[in-house]
Design an enzyme around this catalytic site. Structure first.
Site, PDB file in Angstrom:
ATOM      1  N   CYS A 184       0.838  -1.206   0.000  1.00 19.01           N
ATOM      2  CA  CYS A 184       0.000   0.000   0.000  1.00 19.01           C
ATOM      3  C   CYS A 184       0.872   1.255   0.000  1.00 19.01           C
ATOM      4  O   CYS A 184       1.498   1.580   1.016  1.00 19.01           O
ATOM      5  CB  CYS A 184      -0.933  -0.043   1.217  1.00 19.01           C
ATOM      6  SG  CYS A 184      -1.776   1.509   1.569  1.00 19.01           S
ATOM      7  N   CYS A 187       0.147   3.862   2.673  1.00 14.85           N
ATOM      8  CA  CYS A 187       0.555   3.353   3.989  1.00 14.85           C
ATOM      9  C   CYS A 187       2.029   3.653   4.234  1.00 14.85           C
ATOM     10  O   CYS A 187       2.426   4.116   5.310  1.00 14.85           O
ATOM     11  CB  CYS A 187       0.326   1.842   4.082  1.00 14.85           C
ATOM     12  SG  CYS A 187      -1.372   1.303   3.885  1.00 14.85           S
TER      13      CYS A 187
END
Length: 284
Positions: A184, A187
């Site tokens: 991600c 993230c």
């Protein structure tokens, strides 16, 4: 994060079915506007097995509500956690698939008749007529479900100690529970900011816990790259993600020193607001 997309989408639909807060007195123009959307219920449910259902006079499984979204139409029409239902509009619903498909045949503004057989722990035989509503925006829905609610406990394997840990908020500690994954991008972009927050407020009562469902081999390069000073944990069963209704990454829950969820942050960014909210909770 690897999972069966079909199973996850089924779980997502099962979580989001619900009722509308719209009353029966709504004018026709409002009803017409709502009908462009599928009906929404606002409950999470589970199948009650055949053995326990037999005590209620049924040979097959029944549908039990285990969560009602705060301020959802379900709550306004008297649906409560623990309720057990056998039929929708006269159709027997003994599986999650049947329950979902029956609701999905209707649009927002349509009335559904749910037959309730257990309420407040007492056997009943009654119909509950409800008006389905339009599903809220994802962020609004998630906030309404969790804000002001006690944080839920789950287990994870600590990346550093490799020991299984039961997550339960500690009194006097503000916790930022960050759901993330190595694949991600947003993230990973948040990690330097989370590191700074932990270093800046760790000795003032902040504890950051990053939860992924990935194995240690995937986590280790990321932890080394970003020099992560906060706790990283692996929840391989994925139950923590389901428990917290994580549908996008990153998703972070800010929990106060009494174990109550005070804010939800979905997606990357929010750095200034996140720090501001952390300071508020630490200094209150």
């Amino acid at each position: 994060m690897k999972y069966n997309l079909g199973a996850y989408m089924f779980w997502l639909f099962s979580f989001l079915i619900g009722f509308s807060s719209v009353t029966y007195a709504d004018p026709p123009v409002m009803m017409q506007a709502q009908r462009v959307q599928k009906g929404w219920l606002g409950v999470r449910f589970q199948e009650r097995d055949a053995f326990s259902s037999k005590n209620l006079g049924f040979d097959g499984p029944l549908i039990e509500v285990d969560l009602v979204v705060k301020d959802s139409p379900a709550s306004h029409y008297g649906v409560e956690a623990g309720d057990v239902y056998s039929h929708i509009d006269g159709v027997r619903v003994d599986t999650k698939e049947k329950f979902i498909s029956q609701i999905q045949t209707k649009n927002a503004g349509d009335v559904a008749t749910l037959h309730r057989v257990l309420h407040k722990g007492t056997k009943v035989d009654e119909d509950v007529r409800v008006m389905l509503g339009a599903r809220p925006a994802e962020r609004d829905l998630q906030r309404s479900m969790f804000l002001g609610q006690p944080a839920k406990s789950f287990t994870y394997v600590d990346f550093d100690t490799r020991e299984e840990v039961n997550f339960t908020p500690e009194p006097g500690t503000v916790v930022l529970l960050d759901f993330w994954a190595t694949w991600c991008g947003p993230c990973l972009m948040m990690m330097p900011h989370l590191r700074q927050l932990q270093e800046k407020y760790g000795d003032k009562g902040l504890k950051i816990i990053g939860i992924t469902d990935e194995p240690e081999a995937k986590i280790r390069p990321v932890a080394r790259r970003f020099k992560i000073p906060y706790t990283l944990g692996s929840n391989r069963s994925y139950d923590a993600f389901r428990m917290y209704s994580v549908q996008a990454l990153p998703t972070a829950y800010l929990i106060d020193d009494q174990g109550i969820i005070q804010d939800v942050f979905i997606g990357g960014g929010h750095v200034q607001k996140l720090e501001s909210r952390i300071v508020e909770l630490i200094e209150k």
